[in-house]
Scaffold this active site. Structure first.
Site, mmCIF file in Angstrom:
data_model
loop_
_atom_site.group_PDB
_atom_site.id
_atom_site.type_symbol
_atom_site.label_atom_id
_atom_site.label_comp_id
_atom_site.label_asym_id
_atom_site.label_seq_id
_atom_site.Cartn_x
_atom_site.Cartn_y
_atom_site.Cartn_z
ATOM 1 N N ASP A 300 31.389 12.657 43.768
ATOM 2 C CA ASP A 300 31.423 11.215 43.525
ATOM 3 C C ASP A 300 30.949 10.954 42.101
ATOM 4 O O ASP A 300 30.275 11.794 41.492
ATOM 5 C CB ASP A 300 30.524 10.493 44.539
ATOM 6 C CG ASP A 300 30.796 8.993 44.628
ATOM 7 O OD1 ASP A 300 31.695 8.501 43.913
ATOM 8 O OD2 ASP A 300 30.106 8.317 45.412
ATOM 9 N N HIS A 301 31.316 9.785 41.590
ATOM 10 C CA HIS A 301 30.893 9.384 40.256
ATOM 11 C C HIS A 301 29.556 8.651 40.334
ATOM 12 O O HIS A 301 29.495 7.498 40.776
ATOM 13 C CB HIS A 301 31.943 8.463 39.627
ATOM 14 C CG HIS A 301 33.159 9.180 39.149
ATOM 15 N ND1 HIS A 301 34.439 8.648 39.227
ATOM 16 C CD2 HIS A 301 33.316 10.408 38.575
ATOM 17 C CE1 HIS A 301 35.306 9.504 38.720
ATOM 18 N NE2 HIS A 301 34.652 10.577 38.322
ATOM 19 N N TYR A 475 31.618 4.349 43.515
ATOM 20 C CA TYR A 475 32.536 4.263 44.664
ATOM 21 C C TYR A 475 33.784 5.145 44.578
ATOM 22 O O TYR A 475 34.877 4.709 44.910
ATOM 23 C CB TYR A 475 33.007 2.826 44.910
ATOM 24 C CG TYR A 475 32.090 1.722 44.508
ATOM 25 C CD1 TYR A 475 30.784 1.651 45.003
ATOM 26 C CD2 TYR A 475 32.512 0.713 43.654
ATOM 27 C CE1 TYR A 475 29.938 0.620 44.656
ATOM 28 C CE2 TYR A 475 31.675 -0.325 43.296
ATOM 29 C CZ TYR A 475 30.379 -0.364 43.788
ATOM 30 O OH TYR A 475 29.545 -1.390 43.430
ATOM 31 N N HIS A 476 33.635 6.394 44.180
ATOM 32 C CA HIS A 476 34.800 7.275 44.081
ATOM 33 C C HIS A 476 34.590 8.600 44.822
ATOM 34 O O HIS A 476 34.785 9.674 44.250
ATOM 35 C CB HIS A 476 35.128 7.557 42.602
ATOM 36 C CG HIS A 476 35.441 6.344 41.800
ATOM 37 N ND1 HIS A 476 35.202 6.256 40.441
ATOM 38 C CD2 HIS A 476 35.977 5.152 42.162
ATOM 39 C CE1 HIS A 476 35.571 5.068 40.004
ATOM 40 N NE2 HIS A 476 36.042 4.380 41.034
ATOM 41 N N PRO A 477 34.225 8.576 46.107
ATOM 42 C CA PRO A 477 34.013 9.834 46.834
ATOM 43 C C PRO A 477 35.336 10.533 47.149
ATOM 44 O O PRO A 477 36.310 9.900 47.538
ATOM 45 C CB PRO A 477 33.304 9.378 48.115
ATOM 46 C CG PRO A 477 33.817 7.989 48.343
ATOM 47 C CD PRO A 477 33.981 7.399 46.971
#
Length: 551
Positions: A300-301, A475-477
């Site tokens: 994630d980011h 929010y980039h899993p």
């Protein structure tokens, strides 16, 4: 939506999850196979909401627990001062494309060539670009990089806030190039983002793919929570769902396709008996296939945010005693013209930069927000201001998704492992210092203001402490059902789950590595690409059946 009492119980394809991937896949599959029946199952409600349609509604959708947001939490993160961080995820038609910031980016071409080199033939940049173009309807028109006829509307913001332009100018003053198209010839630089909007309204995956026209062979079933995939002799044959207080069974003649996202897909597989055998048995789950990779490889980011409060009521989103008339005026403008602040995605500008000249591609991304965004918007501040988000694009830390029980209605156990790898901390610190240089450039600095909580922090140790005390996800899993050709991969390059039959996973969870950018457009691309693989497999089966019959 389908009437539960009239709906059939057997379909050719069952698609589980109506997020960005599920909406895309179900609609394209229905179009490509007009004689096949498809059921699209979604645990949440319809996306018929003014909060979803109105871009500024993101402020309520991301920050608050609503019927459209699962609002998960992570485990305690050791490298983040033991904090539990928030994990907003979309719930309902459109999934996270209904609550995201609508930023349209694809990542760097090298990211996809990395996939190909890692054992995923057919997923290099030249392979996936046609599917990005197929999905896209860019208002600027078609060219070598963009499509103009797809269902996903990609637009320029109708009214860009003056501070977003000032951010871009400050970025240029800090030494970065101006870039008007992050998805064009080059990704590097600073500029204004394009967004998934149409005429000032959010254009989520459901509006793009489901609501555009009615398909007789596609049944969309909301409020249907998938409990487990059913197997017969290691072949997926159906899905057990909870709906209206009842447990029901839907059957699939051809395939079950899981599109439940980086958290939901591994959870559903494990609750269905596909996952690490030891962990499944501990939860009392009968093992169908021992697959240690399910739930592993979470990426994630991680994101750090500067907030700068401005003196007075100055052009940005402001909460002040005297701001009520402005809000009413802006709302009236939006109702009349679909323009102005209510059409803003808040994260209007940003950029992709190299914090180290030796990097082959940008390693840090910025999101510039025309509001004081603090703790995802959960903490409100009086006054006007702006925020600058910084994230490391290719983190080396790896986490996992586990299960608390065999019931998918219980939240998954999410451990991103943030900053477990020292590289991520050093890269994020470089990014934070680069962001500070932009904030101090004349185009922004001349308007005054003061950083919240970080104004007195200057040394590396002070900034690193701030990162550990406040950084959260952007929010980039991805990655928890990794694609590959090796024995440890969960799905093969055709996205079929290894070790069983009749089951695929198609969503961001299949990414081997996290792309350098926002993940909504890549997730839609994955589904577009997958349709041809499914259709091709079905044609092969049909041809073999015909040859057998003739023989």
């Amino acid at each position: 939506m389908t009437n539960p009492d009239a709906a059939p119980t057997t379909y050719d394809y069952l698609v589980v999850g109506a997020g960005s991937a599920g909406c895309t896949l179900a609609a394209r599959l229905a179009d490509a196979c007009p004689h096949a029946t498809i059921a699209l199952l979604e645990a949440g409600p319809s996306d018929d909401s003014v909060l979803i349609r109105t871009p500024i509604g993101i402020a309520a959708l991301v920050a608050r627990r609503t019927r459209y947001n699962w609002m998960f939490r992570t485990t305690h993160q050791a490298a983040l001062d033991g904090r539990q961080t928030w994990q907003p995820r979309g719930r309902g038609l459109g999934g996270s494309s209904s609550i995201n910031a609508m930023v349209y980016t694809r990542g760097h071409p090298g990211d996809y060539d990395d996939w190909k080199a890692a054992g995923c033939p057919g997923w290099g940049w030249s392979d996936v670009l046609p599917y990005f173009r197929r999905a896209e309807a860019n208002v600027r028109g078609a060219n070598a990089y963009h499509g103009a006829d797809g269902p996903l509307i990609v637009s320029d913001l109708r009214d860009v806030n003056v501070f977003s332009h000032r951010f871009v100018e400050a970025g240029v003053q800090a030494g970065y190039v101006r870039n008007d198209d992050f998805n064009g010839e080059t990704q590097e630089g600073v500029g204004i983002y394009q967004v998934t909007q149409r005429d000032g309204e959010r254009w989520n995956a459901a509006r793009a793919y489901l609501h555009s026209r009615r398909r007789h062979n596609l049944h969309v079933i909301t409020q249907a929570h998938a409990l487990r995939v059913l197997f017969e002799h290691r072949r997926a044959t159906g899905v057990e769902i909870a709906r209206d207080g009842r447990i029901e069974t839907l059957r699939a003649r051809a395939e079950v396709i899981v599109c439940s996202g980086a958290f939901g897909s591994p959870q559903l597989l494990m609750c269905s008996g596909v996952g690490p055998a030891v962990a499944l048995r501990e939860k009392g789950i009968e093992v169908v296939h021992d697959a240690p990779g399910v739930g592993a490889n979470l990426q994630d980011h991680l994101d750090f945010t500067f907030q700068k409060k401005l003196p007075g009521d100055r052009d940005t989103v402001a909460l002040t005693v005297g701001s009520a008339p402005d809000w009413l005026r802006r709302f009236a403008m939006y109702r009349r013209e679909r323009r102005g602040l209510f059409a803003s995605n808040i994260a209007e500008a940003g950029g992709f930069i190299k914090t180290d000249p030796s990097e082959a591609r940008p390693d840090v991304q910025f999101h510039f927000c025309v509001a004081l965004v603090d703790e995802h918007g959960r903490r409100l501040h009086y006054g006007a201001g702006y925020s600058l988000h910084v994230c490391v694009l290719r983190p080396r830390s790896r986490g996992s998704v586990g299960i608390a029980s065999g019931d998918t209605r219980e939240a998954p156990v999410i451990d991103p492992g943030f900053l477990n790898d020292p590289y991520d901390a050093s890269a994020l610190l470089r990014g934070v210092k680069a962001a500070r240089r932009i904030l101090e450039a004349p185009a922004l600095a001349e308007h005054g203001g003061k950083e919240l909580r970080t104004h007195a922090l200057h040394t590396d140790a002070e900034l690193m402490a701030a990162i550990r005390s406040s950084a959260e996800t952007i929010y980039h899993p991805v990655g928890t059902c990794r694609m590959g050709s090796d024995a440890g991969a969960v799905v093969d390059p055709d996205l079929r789950v290894r070790g069983v039959e009749g089951l695929r996973v198609i969503d961001a969870s299949i990414m081997p590595t996290l792309v350098g950018g926002n993940t909504n457009a890549p997730t839609i691309m994955i589904a577009e690409r997958a349709v041809e693989k499914i259709v091709g497999a079905q044609r092969t089966v049909s041809a073999r059946s015909e040859m057998t019959a003739e023989a």
